[in-house]
Design a protein around this motif. Structure first.
Motif, PDB file in Angstrom:
ATOM      1  N   GLU A   8       0.928  -1.436  -0.325  1.00 25.89           N
ATOM      2  CA  GLU A   8      -0.330   0.093  -0.274  1.00 25.89           C
ATOM      3  C   GLU A   8       0.738   1.336   0.052  1.00 25.89           C
ATOM      4  N   GLY A   9       1.628   1.490   0.973  1.00 21.53           N
ATOM      5  CA  GLY A   9       2.955   2.095   0.653  1.00 21.53           C
ATOM      6  C   GLY A   9       3.579   2.808  -0.596  1.00 21.53           C
ATOM      7  N   MET A  10       4.132   1.830  -1.419  1.00 29.88           N
ATOM      8  CA  MET A  10       4.362   1.897  -2.758  1.00 29.88           C
ATOM      9  C   MET A  10       3.283   1.689  -4.219  1.00 29.88           C
ATOM     10  N   LYS A  11       1.935   1.634  -3.500  1.00 22.90           N
ATOM     11  CA  LYS A  11       1.261   2.203  -4.309  1.00 22.90           C
ATOM     12  C   LYS A  11       0.772   3.776  -4.092  1.00 22.90           C
ATOM     13  N   GLU A  12       0.507   4.317  -2.898  1.00 21.77           N
ATOM     14  CA  GLU A  12       0.585   5.351  -2.448  1.00 21.77           C
ATOM     15  C   GLU A  12       1.727   5.891  -3.042  1.00 21.77           C
ATOM     16  N   LEU A  13       3.120   6.038  -2.607  1.00 18.33           N
ATOM     17  CA  LEU A  13       4.299   6.710  -3.983  1.00 18.33           C
ATOM     18  C   LEU A  13       4.074   7.054  -5.288  1.00 18.33           C
ATOM     19  N   ARG A  14       3.171   6.061  -5.807  1.00 24.26           N
ATOM     20  CA  ARG A  14       3.213   6.049  -7.299  1.00 24.26           C
ATOM     21  C   ARG A  14       1.625   7.126  -7.198  1.00 24.26           C
ATOM     22  N   ILE A  15       0.645   6.904  -6.504  1.00 19.60           N
ATOM     23  CA  ILE A  15      -0.253   8.352  -6.779  1.00 19.60           C
ATOM     24  C   ILE A  15       0.427   9.569  -6.241  1.00 19.60           C
ATOM     25  N   ILE A  16       1.382   9.549  -5.489  1.00 16.95           N
ATOM     26  CA  ILE A  16       1.283  10.632  -4.945  1.00 16.95           C
ATOM     27  C   ILE A  16       2.270  11.364  -6.117  1.00 16.95           C
ATOM     28  N   GLU A  17       2.808  10.386  -7.450  1.00 18.04           N
ATOM     29  CA  GLU A  17       3.872  11.254  -8.134  1.00 18.04           C
ATOM     30  C   GLU A  17       2.837  11.987  -9.296  1.00 18.04           C
TER      31      GLU A  17
END
Length: 177
Positions: A8-17
Motif C-alpha cells: 500500500e505504501g508503494m502504491k501511495e508513492l505512485r499516486i503521490i507522483e
C-alpha cells in the motif's frame, strides 16, 4: 501512523507522483495568460491563490512522499526473508533481482572454453598426435551448471516471494530521533 502494508505504501508513492504531476500541469496552466483572455477564476487574486494552494499541496505531498519512502526503505532493510537456507533483507533481494543475479549468472556463464578454443585456432598442429596443442579447462562443468541453477532459481523465486512479503508486511515506523 496507521498500519500500512508495504504494498500500500508503494502504491501511495505512485499516486503521490501522479498528483504532483497533475498539480504541476495546473500550475503551468494558471501561471500565465494573455491579457485579453478571461481568467480561469473569477478574479486574478483567486487565480494567484489557486497557484499558491497547488504549490503548497505539492510541498505537502513531497513531505508525505519522503516519509513513506524512508519507511519503505527502513522496512526493506530490516525485514528479513529466508530463501534457500539463507537470510536476506528485502533490500538485498531487490538488489539481487535488479542487478546481481544477472552478474552472477554472467560469472558462471564465463566458465567456458571460448578463449582457449580461440587461441588454439591460431596454433599450428603439432608434428605428432602427442604434441598436438589442446584446450585445458580449469573448471568443472558440473560446478558451472550448479552455480547457474542456484542463481537462476533465486532470481526466478524472488518476484513471487516479494509479492507475498509486500502484501503481508506492515511498514515499520522510523525510530525516534
Amino acid at each position: 501512523m496507521s498500519d500500512l502494508m508495504l504494498i500500500e505504501g508503494m502504491k501511495e508513492l505512485r499516486i503521490i507522483e501522479k498528483k504532483m504531476s497533475a498539480n504541476s500541469a495546473a500550475i503551468q496552466r494558471y501561471a500565465s495568460m494573455v491579457s485579453t483572455e478571461k481568467s480561469f477564476f473569477e478574479t486574478e487574486e483567486k487565480q494567484k491563490k489557486e497557484i499558491r494552494f497547488l504549490i503548497q499541496s505539492n510541498q505537502d505531498l513531497m513531505e508525505r512522499y519522503l516519509d513513506l519512502k524512508k519507511r519503505i526503505e527502513y522496512t526493506n532493510l530490516f525485514t528479513t526473508i529466508e530463501m534457500n537456507g539463507k537470510k536476506y533483507s528485502i533490500s538485498d533481494l531487490l538488489v539481487i533481482k535488479r542487478k546481481m543475479a544477472q552478474t552472477m549468472l554472467n560469472t558462471f556463464n564465463s566458465l567456458n572454453d571460448h578463449e582457449g578454443n580461440s587461441r588454439l585456432r591460431s596454433y599450428g598442429t603439432g608434428s605428432t598426435a602427442g604434441d598436438r596443442p589442446h584446450v585445458v579447462r580449469y573448471y568443472r562443468e558440473e560446478d558451472k551448471i550448479a552455480g547457474l541453477k542456484v542463481w537462476q532459481d533465486l532470481y526466478d523465486n524472488i518476484t513471487s516471494r516479494l509479492e507475498v512479503v509486500n502484501a503481508t508486511t506492515t511498514l515499520l515506523s522510523l525510530p525516534s530521533k
